[in-house]
Design an enzyme around this catalytic site. Sequence first.
Site, PDB file in Angstrom:
ATOM      1  N   SER A 141     -35.649  46.404  54.395  1.00 18.94           N
ATOM      2  CA  SER A 141     -34.578  45.573  53.849  1.00 18.94           C
ATOM      3  C   SER A 141     -33.227  46.019  54.382  1.00 18.94           C
ATOM      4  O   SER A 141     -33.080  47.108  54.938  1.00 18.94           O
ATOM      5  CB  SER A 141     -34.576  45.674  52.331  1.00 18.94           C
ATOM      6  OG  SER A 141     -34.174  46.978  51.978  1.00 18.94           O
ATOM      7  N   LYS A 142     -32.262  45.153  54.172  1.00 13.98           N
ATOM      8  CA  LYS A 142     -30.910  45.374  54.675  1.00 13.98           C
ATOM      9  C   LYS A 142     -30.309  46.695  54.223  1.00 13.98           C
ATOM     10  O   LYS A 142     -29.485  47.267  54.895  1.00 13.98           O
ATOM     11  CB  LYS A 142     -29.998  44.251  54.167  1.00 13.98           C
ATOM     12  CG  LYS A 142     -30.038  43.032  55.034  1.00 13.98           C
ATOM     13  CD  LYS A 142     -28.941  42.078  54.595  1.00 13.98           C
ATOM     14  CE  LYS A 142     -29.299  40.681  55.024  1.00 13.98           C
ATOM     15  NZ  LYS A 142     -28.772  39.644  54.211  1.00 13.98           N
ATOM     16  N   ARG A 143     -30.749  47.139  53.030  1.00 18.85           N
ATOM     17  CA  ARG A 143     -30.152  48.348  52.485  1.00 18.85           C
ATOM     18  C   ARG A 143     -30.307  49.537  53.432  1.00 18.85           C
ATOM     19  O   ARG A 143     -29.507  50.449  53.447  1.00 18.85           O
ATOM     20  CB  ARG A 143     -30.772  48.677  51.133  1.00 18.85           C
ATOM     21  CG  ARG A 143     -29.824  48.505  49.979  1.00 18.85           C
ATOM     22  CD  ARG A 143     -30.462  48.777  48.631  1.00 18.85           C
ATOM     23  NE  ARG A 143     -31.904  48.798  48.629  1.00 18.85           N
ATOM     24  CZ  ARG A 143     -32.634  49.891  48.461  1.00 18.85           C
ATOM     25  NH1 ARG A 143     -32.054  51.050  48.307  1.00 18.85           N
ATOM     26  NH2 ARG A 143     -33.944  49.804  48.444  1.00 18.85           N
TER      27      ARG A 143
END
Length: 476
Positions: free
Chosen positions: A255-257
């Site tokens: 994910s982007k995190r």
Amino acid sequence: MTTTHVRTRMAPSPTGDMHVGSMGIVLKNYAYAKKHGGSFVLRIEDTDKVREVEGAVDRIQDIITAYGLDWDEGPGKGGDFGPYIQSQRIDLYTQMARELVENDKAYYCTCSKERLEEVRDSMRAQKLPPKYDQRCRNQQELVLGEMANGAQAVIRLKTPKDQDVSFTDLIRGTITFNSNTVDDQVLLKSDGYPTYHLAVVVDDHGMDITHIMRGEEWISSTPKHVLLYQAFGWEMPVFAHIPVYLNPDGKGKMSKRKGTVSAQSFLDRGYLPEALLNFFMILGWAHPDEKEILSLEEYIQYFDPKDVSPKSVVFDMKKLDWMNGMYIRQLPLEELESKLQPFIPEEFPKEKVALVLPLIFERLEKLSDFAELTSFFQGEITIPTDLLLKKSSVDQVNEQITACIEALTNIEWSIETIETAIRNLQEKNDWKKKQFFMMVRVAATGKKATPPLFETMQLIGKEAILQRLNQSLQQV
Ligand code: GLU
């Protein structure tokens, strides 16, 4: 299904840039259609106008093309089953939802948002899964009366009670669920727009899709879809829910995190599309001979969704880097040079690119490594004093660098003359090879690892090398 040939599809929503995991799924759908001489359909699912991002429809098409893949039917291509953009098919969904109401498979519901919220709260309070309490399901006359008086209505599926329902997932086998676990889902919203569930089923059926390969995050929606196929009396396609990629550290869904995850961002970082595709191929699937480097043609020949592992796989960046390096090294130098263009720093002298390339070629894993690997070829550099003194004392640096400057100042500048001058010094003075050559390398480049030393020095040029040797002397 009226066709017997394989039809696959990718159905992205234009809510942002395509995730790298989605590109892995595009590849599977593309390859499986090609394997069977079938068709791969691209359909844009843009019925959620609130989440739509401007320009995303174009970007989806551009990125698939940039990865060297293509669709047989869809936006920009046409086909017998168009339009391929859901917002252009709204009438169809309305008609289909109404048809279900007429056949007593769906019903109008006028419950207000507030009422639905209350129902859900009370379910939660009873520790029950929040579901619609079906108030409107058995009093359609009353509901129609409310509608005649101007009440807003949605259409909901009349989910059958207590039935075991199954579907086949090529990766996970037969999955059975009880219909009581499925809500009377909304099919058509009060603004006339379909929900994802209605639109996806109407289109997959209407476009004759035979195999649905999509991310495993949709598996919990599939029971809803299966009930819809049954309500319509349609034959079901085959499903294959593809496991998600895990973050490179193995923790959680990619994910982007934990870094950029768009398919575009990998191209921007200097990964080659062919290498990325090859990497996606072997994530969660293996060639019969466990071959890791394979062409698209070979993949098309062997890929079958039933051989995909049901386990999530780690997006192993080290492996990707290695694989990208392999692909880079397969490129003819001229082609590599042209692919490198966007990654060459502005200040890097263009005429040196072709000369430098053979020297750094072996160590290029990403096109973007070029800048770092060639940073010492031109301009002013920093020479870390601690590196200079890593294996040498201050006296050694002073004595040996001074001797180097002397030996290099009057020679004609070629690889051979540099090599002879430097080697002669070392031999004549019996200086320790490791210590001496490391020191010269650091003084000339600021780095302890570089391409072959004499070639590098030749390319950097006499003036710059002498300047750097003097700079080193002043630093100790
Ligand atoms: N529109 C959905 C998405 O954005 C498609 C899911 C599916 O493939 O059914 O991913």
